[in-house]
Design an enzyme around this catalytic site. Structure first.
Site, PDB file in Angstrom:
ATOM      1  N   HIS A  49       0.822  -1.195   0.000  1.00  0.00           N
ATOM      2  CA  HIS A  49       0.000   0.000   0.000  1.00  0.00           C
ATOM      3  C   HIS A  49       0.871   1.265   0.000  1.00  0.00           C
ATOM      4  O   HIS A  49       1.870   1.332   0.717  1.00  0.00           O
ATOM      5  CB  HIS A  49      -0.902  -0.025   1.245  1.00  0.00           C
ATOM      6  CG  HIS A  49      -1.820   1.131   1.387  1.00  0.00           C
ATOM      7  ND1 HIS A  49      -1.884   1.891   2.537  1.00  0.00           N
ATOM      8  CD2 HIS A  49      -2.725   1.662   0.537  1.00  0.00           C
ATOM      9  CE1 HIS A  49      -2.797   2.830   2.385  1.00  0.00           C
ATOM     10  NE2 HIS A  49      -3.322   2.716   1.187  1.00  0.00           N
ATOM     11  N   HIS A  96      -0.564  10.979  -2.628  1.00  0.00           N
ATOM     12  CA  HIS A  96      -1.836  10.545  -2.072  1.00  0.00           C
ATOM     13  C   HIS A  96      -2.792  11.700  -1.818  1.00  0.00           C
ATOM     14  O   HIS A  96      -3.950  11.683  -2.238  1.00  0.00           O
ATOM     15  CB  HIS A  96      -1.613   9.769  -0.762  1.00  0.00           C
ATOM     16  CG  HIS A  96      -2.888   9.298  -0.138  1.00  0.00           C
ATOM     17  ND1 HIS A  96      -3.612  10.065   0.755  1.00  0.00           N
ATOM     18  CD2 HIS A  96      -3.580   8.144  -0.291  1.00  0.00           C
ATOM     19  CE1 HIS A  96      -4.700   9.403   1.124  1.00  0.00           C
ATOM     20  NE2 HIS A  96      -4.696   8.237   0.507  1.00  0.00           N
TER      21      HIS A  96
END
Length: 339
Positions: A49, A96
């Site tokens: 991730h 992100h």
């Protein structure tokens, strides 16, 4: 004449095999396992991730960084997940958040800065705020880093309308088969809208639907979604909700009918065990997440549990712990790395 040509071809193939020249890259072997889910249901693939940024519950690398990806590749993950946004002048960068503040030395919105400006923003390690030598990377740079070693899962932060352009970039690098783009699907209307963008991107790449059990429970709908996209895998979100205790029920997305649909369609079931800030542990995995596996030291109730409930792909913030436990307990089949 045909026999002599055939014999020569066989001889050449045998020589290549012995010398390792014909050996597929690790990425090619991963792709083969992605495309043949039913052949590889005894192997659980691991996705790092945010490129791989944590270990033993601590942030060790800047998220979405080259250092994190290199470490994840060294650990043996099959995929790295990268978040993609656009700069002011239309370049795809790996980041992100909408804002630069948390993960870089800069402030303000990503989309308000040109690529040149973003290249002055150094990545920082969250928590310690240690400044790294790395600057905001482009999608091209990260794909080049992953080439031949792992598959890249793109978390598209800029909307489905960017799917064709994202895939055009990957195709231009000859990496379309090594890239997976994903989007949430919860209704037939959403399915149709996403399919228009996927069709516009053209053939030869992988699209992965995301299904969440707060919106979808019907195995027939999931099978319809998979069929519309010829999906190799589906990401399943098993919300924890307000549950305060660990439950045996994995939820509607991990019941027998969904697993049967996955077998009929030859696609992988993907689960997320990574935590979300300010949410209960295991929020995406019915309480069975990385914190339970690592901090509470019961990985069998996380990685083992999901493997036994049909998951053949686990996206995690703890790839080292996940791989080690899965290997020790017979849930990983080694790759041929003789080349």
């Amino acid at each position: 004449m045909r026999r002599s040509i055939l014999a020569a071809a066989i001889s050449v193939h045998a020589c290549l095999a012995m010398t390792g020249v014909a050996q597929a890259s690790r990425a090619d072997q991963i792709i083969e396992r992605i495309e043949n889910a039913n052949r590889w249901r005894d192997h659980v693939m691991i996705v790092a991730h945010r490129g791989g940024w944590k270990e033993n519950g601590e942030v060790r690398w800047a998220e979405n960084s080259k250092a994190g990806v290199r470490h994840a590749i060294a650990l043996g993950v099959e995929m790295v997940e990268l978040d993609v946004r656009t700069s002011k002048d239309g370049h795809y960068v790996v980041m992100h958040d909408t804002w630069l503040d948390r993960t870089t030395t800069c402030r303000g919105e990503v989309a308000a800065r040109t690529l040149v400006e973003l290249k002055s923003c150094h990545l920082v390690v969250e928590g310690s705020r240690d400044v790294t030598d790395e600057v905001v990377p482009t999608m091209e740079e990260m794909l080049a880093l992953a080439r031949g070693s792992v598959v890249v899962n793109i978390d598209n932060k800029v909307g489905p309308q960017h799917i064709p352009a994202i895939l055009a970039l990957a195709r231009g690098m000859g990496m379309e088969r090594s890239v997976i783009v994903k989007e949430n699907i919860w209704s037939m209307e959403r399915l149709a809208a996403i399919k228009d963008e996927v069709d516009a991107a053209g053939p030869g790449f992988r699209f992965m639907p995301i299904i969440a059990d707060d919106a979808v429970e019907d195995a027939r709908f999931i099978e319809t979604v998979a069929g519309n996209f010829s999906a190799n895998m589906i990401e399943m979100v098993a919300w924890r909700g307000d549950r305060r205790r660990l439950e045996a029920d994995a939820g509607p997305l991990f019941r027998a009918r969904v697993r049967a649909a996955a077998i009929r369609g030859n696609w992988h079931i993907w689960v997320n065990t990574y935590p979300i800030v300010n949410k209960p542990s295991g929020f995406l995995a019915r309480g069975r997440g990385d914190e339970l596996a690592v901090q509470a030291s019961v990985p069998d109730e996380v990685y083992g549990y999901w493997a036994e409930h049909g998951a053949t792909v686990i996206q995690t913030d703890e790839p080292k712990a996940a791989i080690e436990w899965l290997e020790q307990n017979g849930y990983r089949v080694p790759y041929d790395l003789t080349n």
